[in-house]
Structures are given as C-alpha cells and as structure tokens.
Write a protein that holds these residues in place. Structure first.
Motif, PDB file in Angstrom:
ATOM      1  N   ASP A   1      -7.171  24.873 -26.439  1.00  0.00           N
ATOM      2  CA  ASP A   1      -7.263  24.390 -25.064  1.00  0.00           C
ATOM      3  C   ASP A   1      -7.741  25.555 -24.205  1.00  0.00           C
ATOM      4  O   ASP A   1      -7.075  26.598 -24.163  1.00  0.00           O
ATOM      5  N   THR A   2      -8.899  25.379 -23.550  1.00  0.00           N
ATOM      6  CA  THR A   2      -9.381  26.407 -22.623  1.00  0.00           C
ATOM      7  C   THR A   2      -9.759  25.748 -21.307  1.00  0.00           C
ATOM      8  O   THR A   2     -10.221  24.615 -21.279  1.00  0.00           O
ATOM      9  N   ASP A   3      -9.556  26.489 -20.243  1.00  0.00           N
ATOM     10  CA  ASP A   3      -9.874  25.998 -18.908  1.00  0.00           C
ATOM     11  C   ASP A   3     -10.357  27.193 -18.090  1.00  0.00           C
ATOM     12  O   ASP A   3      -9.672  28.213 -18.024  1.00  0.00           O
ATOM     13  N   SER A   4     -11.542  27.061 -17.499  1.00  0.00           N
ATOM     14  CA  SER A   4     -12.112  28.161 -16.739  1.00  0.00           C
ATOM     15  C   SER A   4     -12.775  27.629 -15.481  1.00  0.00           C
ATOM     16  O   SER A   4     -13.382  26.561 -15.500  1.00  0.00           O
ATOM     17  N   VAL A   5     -12.667  28.372 -14.405  1.00  0.00           N
ATOM     18  CA  VAL A   5     -13.366  27.993 -13.179  1.00  0.00           C
ATOM     19  C   VAL A   5     -14.761  28.604 -13.195  1.00  0.00           C
ATOM     20  O   VAL A   5     -15.745  27.910 -12.997  1.00  0.00           O
ATOM     21  N   SER A   6     -14.858  29.908 -13.456  1.00  0.00           N
ATOM     22  CA  SER A   6     -16.144  30.582 -13.449  1.00  0.00           C
ATOM     23  C   SER A   6     -16.203  31.598 -14.579  1.00  0.00           C
ATOM     24  O   SER A   6     -15.384  32.510 -14.633  1.00  0.00           O
ATOM     25  N   GLY A   7     -17.160  31.424 -15.479  1.00  0.00           N
ATOM     26  CA  GLY A   7     -17.324  32.356 -16.588  1.00  0.00           C
ATOM     27  C   GLY A   7     -17.614  31.616 -17.875  1.00  0.00           C
ATOM     28  O   GLY A   7     -17.331  30.430 -18.003  1.00  0.00           O
ATOM     29  N   LYS A   8     -18.203  32.330 -18.824  1.00  0.00           N
ATOM     30  CA  LYS A   8     -18.513  31.757 -20.135  1.00  0.00           C
ATOM     31  C   LYS A   8     -17.251  31.722 -20.991  1.00  0.00           C
ATOM     32  O   LYS A   8     -16.450  32.652 -20.959  1.00  0.00           O
ATOM     33  N   THR A   9     -17.135  30.663 -21.781  1.00  0.00           N
ATOM     34  CA  THR A   9     -16.027  30.545 -22.721  1.00  0.00           C
ATOM     35  C   THR A   9     -16.597  30.394 -24.124  1.00  0.00           C
ATOM     36  O   THR A   9     -17.349  29.460 -24.384  1.00  0.00           O
ATOM     37  N   LYS A  10     -16.235  31.338 -25.010  1.00  0.00           N
ATOM     38  CA  LYS A  10     -16.695  31.292 -26.399  1.00  0.00           C
ATOM     39  C   LYS A  10     -15.484  31.311 -27.319  1.00  0.00           C
ATOM     40  O   LYS A  10     -14.642  32.207 -27.223  1.00  0.00           O
TER      41      LYS A  10
ATOM     42  N   SER B   1     -17.837  26.110 -13.546  1.00  0.00           N
ATOM     43  CA  SER B   1     -19.143  26.749 -13.553  1.00  0.00           C
ATOM     44  C   SER B   1     -19.191  27.770 -14.678  1.00  0.00           C
ATOM     45  O   SER B   1     -18.726  28.895 -14.528  1.00  0.00           O
ATOM     46  N   GLY B   2     -19.691  27.341 -15.826  1.00  0.00           N
ATOM     47  CA  GLY B   2     -19.762  28.256 -16.959  1.00  0.00           C
ATOM     48  C   GLY B   2     -20.077  27.504 -18.229  1.00  0.00           C
ATOM     49  O   GLY B   2     -19.794  26.311 -18.343  1.00  0.00           O
ATOM     50  N   ASP B   3     -20.665  28.214 -19.182  1.00  0.00           N
ATOM     51  CA  ASP B   3     -21.017  27.619 -20.469  1.00  0.00           C
ATOM     52  C   ASP B   3     -19.798  27.570 -21.383  1.00  0.00           C
ATOM     53  O   ASP B   3     -18.916  28.426 -21.315  1.00  0.00           O
ATOM     54  N   LEU B   4     -19.795  26.561 -22.262  1.00  0.00           N
ATOM     55  CA  LEU B   4     -18.751  26.403 -23.266  1.00  0.00           C
ATOM     56  C   LEU B   4     -19.406  26.466 -24.639  1.00  0.00           C
ATOM     57  O   LEU B   4     -20.384  25.764 -24.888  1.00  0.00           O
TER      58      LEU B   4
ATOM     59  N   TYR C   1     -18.326  14.699 -24.704  1.00  0.00           N
ATOM     60  CA  TYR C   1     -18.740  15.761 -23.792  1.00  0.00           C
ATOM     61  C   TYR C   1     -19.288  15.185 -22.494  1.00  0.00           C
ATOM     62  O   TYR C   1     -19.828  14.080 -22.451  1.00  0.00           O
ATOM     63  N   ASP C   2     -19.125  15.986 -21.426  1.00  0.00           N
ATOM     64  CA  ASP C   2     -19.614  15.584 -20.115  1.00  0.00           C
ATOM     65  C   ASP C   2     -20.000  16.843 -19.344  1.00  0.00           C
ATOM     66  O   ASP C   2     -19.224  17.799 -19.287  1.00  0.00           O
ATOM     67  N   SER C   3     -21.217  16.830 -18.792  1.00  0.00           N
ATOM     68  CA  SER C   3     -21.677  17.927 -17.957  1.00  0.00           C
ATOM     69  C   SER C   3     -22.549  17.351 -16.852  1.00  0.00           C
ATOM     70  O   SER C   3     -23.457  16.567 -17.128  1.00  0.00           O
ATOM     71  N   VAL C   4     -22.259  17.704 -15.611  1.00  0.00           N
ATOM     72  CA  VAL C   4     -23.060  17.219 -14.494  1.00  0.00           C
ATOM     73  C   VAL C   4     -24.450  17.829 -14.557  1.00  0.00           C
ATOM     74  O   VAL C   4     -25.450  17.126 -14.442  1.00  0.00           O
ATOM     75  N   SER C   5     -24.530  19.151 -14.724  1.00  0.00           N
ATOM     76  CA  SER C   5     -25.838  19.801 -14.856  1.00  0.00           C
ATOM     77  C   SER C   5     -25.774  20.848 -15.951  1.00  0.00           C
ATOM     78  O   SER C   5     -25.450  21.991 -15.724  1.00  0.00           O
ATOM     79  N   GLY C   6     -26.030  20.413 -17.154  1.00  0.00           N
ATOM     80  CA  GLY C   6     -26.019  21.315 -18.299  1.00  0.00           C
ATOM     81  C   GLY C   6     -26.460  20.558 -19.531  1.00  0.00           C
ATOM     82  O   GLY C   6     -26.452  19.327 -19.555  1.00  0.00           O
TER      83      GLY C   6
ATOM     84  N   PHE D   1     -12.761  16.636 -30.460  1.00  0.00           N
ATOM     85  CA  PHE D   1     -13.220  17.663 -29.532  1.00  0.00           C
ATOM     86  C   PHE D   1     -13.556  17.010 -28.190  1.00  0.00           C
ATOM     87  O   PHE D   1     -14.191  15.962 -28.158  1.00  0.00           O
ATOM     88  N   ASP D   2     -13.165  17.669 -27.105  1.00  0.00           N
ATOM     89  CA  ASP D   2     -13.482  17.183 -25.765  1.00  0.00           C
ATOM     90  C   ASP D   2     -13.987  18.361 -24.936  1.00  0.00           C
ATOM     91  O   ASP D   2     -13.314  19.389 -24.847  1.00  0.00           O
ATOM     92  N   PHE D   3     -15.190  18.201 -24.370  1.00  0.00           N
ATOM     93  CA  PHE D   3     -15.814  19.245 -23.560  1.00  0.00           C
ATOM     94  C   PHE D   3     -16.156  18.669 -22.193  1.00  0.00           C
ATOM     95  O   PHE D   3     -16.702  17.571 -22.104  1.00  0.00           O
ATOM     96  N   ASP D   4     -15.877  19.441 -21.152  1.00  0.00           N
ATOM     97  CA  ASP D   4     -16.162  18.974 -19.800  1.00  0.00           C
ATOM     98  C   ASP D   4     -16.557  20.173 -18.942  1.00  0.00           C
ATOM     99  O   ASP D   4     -15.818  21.158 -18.872  1.00  0.00           O
ATOM    100  N   THR D   5     -17.735  20.093 -18.321  1.00  0.00           N
ATOM    101  CA  THR D   5     -18.161  21.148 -17.407  1.00  0.00           C
ATOM    102  C   THR D   5     -18.961  20.528 -16.274  1.00  0.00           C
ATOM    103  O   THR D   5     -19.651  19.531 -16.458  1.00  0.00           O
ATOM    104  N   VAL D   6     -18.829  21.104 -15.109  1.00  0.00           N
ATOM    105  CA  VAL D   6     -19.610  20.633 -13.968  1.00  0.00           C
ATOM    106  C   VAL D   6     -20.997  21.250 -14.027  1.00  0.00           C
ATOM    107  O   VAL D   6     -22.003  20.555 -13.978  1.00  0.00           O
ATOM    108  N   SER D   7     -21.046  22.567 -14.148  1.00  0.00           N
ATOM    109  CA  SER D   7     -22.323  23.267 -14.181  1.00  0.00           C
ATOM    110  C   SER D   7     -22.312  24.270 -15.332  1.00  0.00           C
ATOM    111  O   SER D   7     -21.826  25.381 -15.178  1.00  0.00           O
ATOM    112  N   GLY D   8     -22.801  23.850 -16.478  1.00  0.00           N
ATOM    113  CA  GLY D   8     -22.837  24.745 -17.631  1.00  0.00           C
ATOM    114  C   GLY D   8     -23.255  24.004 -18.878  1.00  0.00           C
ATOM    115  O   GLY D   8     -23.146  22.781 -18.958  1.00  0.00           O
TER     116      GLY D   8
END
Length: 181
Positions: free
Chosen positions: A93-102, A118-121, A135-140, A164-171
């Motif tokens: 489980d990871t959650d980030s506001v700003s930054g890359k998550t690897k 705001s960040g890549d997963l 997965y869901d991404s507004v702009s990515g 697996f579940d992925f969600d990002t607004v911008s990434g």
C-alpha cells in the motif's frame, strides 16, 4: 546526530520498533521486528537489511529509500518526496501527494494498492501466476510489460489472481517485469 546501536540478539527479535524524526535523516540497518514503524516530518528515511511482518513508513517532506527489505505487509505514505522500495512484499500500500513511487518486489504481491496525486507509479515484479490490474489516471499513460488482455482501466495477466489497484491524478502508471529491457 543521534546514533543508537541495538545489540544484534535484541535487533533480531524485536516485537515492535518505532523510529521518529523531525528535521533529521533516519537510517536503519539490520533490524528484525514483527512491526517496524518509521515516521519523519522532514528528512530522508533510509532502510536496509530489514525483516518485518509489517513495515509502516510515513513522511511529510523527504525521500524514502528502502532496500533489501523483506516484509509481509508494506505501507508507505508520503506528502512530498520520492519513494523507492526494493525487496520482497506480499501486500503493498503506497500513497503519495507529490513524487515518484517505485516498488521493486522479488515476488509478485497478492495485493497492491498504489496511489498518487502528482507523480508516477511503477511496480516491478517477476513473472508470476497472474494478476488483475485496475488503473485510473486523469492525465497519464499506462504501460504493462506483461502480455494478456487489456482494456481501458483494466489489464489481466494469466489467471488474474493477484489484485492490483493504481490511481493517479497526474502521473504515469507502469507494471514492469523484472529483467525485461
């Protein structure tokens, strides 16, 4: 700088261990515990050679780098800063506001939930029995190294067993296969 050394016999058998810091770097090496909690307000958190059933890491501002870590359950939360995990985790489980998550796991987790504002997963795993990735991404963009069926918002590999579940607004969202180039 505060340095604390724990005798090896104790470090190998801790039930719960918590490390907290404000405006300081946190470094932990060679700890075994049922539960390890690392909290940082400002400063990097670096973990190496860790074994735990549960690892919880939280930071407000700072990078998280965990390597050679073996855990059953991994939970990482960050407001600002990159997150990097290398090791073995069965639940992620990871959650980030700003930054890359690897997350680079040497085994395929049963369950993954990664989100960012705001960040890549990026999840890197070996070949496995299969997974279903929602997965869901507004702009990515979404990329997946594993073959199988894919439609907007869902990818299924082999038996589709792991979730697996992925969600990002911008990434961007990536599922990479270990060893693929």
């Amino acid at each position: 700088t505060l340095e604390m050394k724990v005798p090896k016999a104790l470090a190998d058998s801790l039930k719960e261990f918590e490390i907290s810091g404000v405006s300081a770097a946190i470094h932990a090496d060679g700890i075994s515990a049922k539960k390890l909690v690392v909290d940082s307000v400002s400063g990097s958190s670096n973990l190496k050679n860790i074994r735990a059933h549960t690892l919880e890491m939280d930071t407000v501002s700072g990078e998280i780098d965990a390597s050679q870590v073996i855990v059953e359950a991994l939970s990482i939360s960050g407001v600002s800063g990159d997150i990097s995990f290398r090791g073995e985790a069965n639940r992620v489980d990871t959650d980030s506001v700003s930054g890359k998550t690897k997350v680079d796991s040497s085994l395929c987790p049963d369950r993954v939930n990664m989100s960012a504002v705001s960040g890549d997963l990026c999840l890197t795993i070996p070949d496995n029995a299969g997974f279903t990735a929602d997965y869901d991404s507004v702009s990515g963009d979404f990329t997946n190294d594993f073959p199988g069926s894919s439609k907007k918002g869902k990818a299924i590999y082999k038996d589709g067993g792991a979730s697996f579940d992925f969600d990002t607004v911008s990434g961007d969202i990536e599922i990479k296969q270990s060893g693929s180039f």
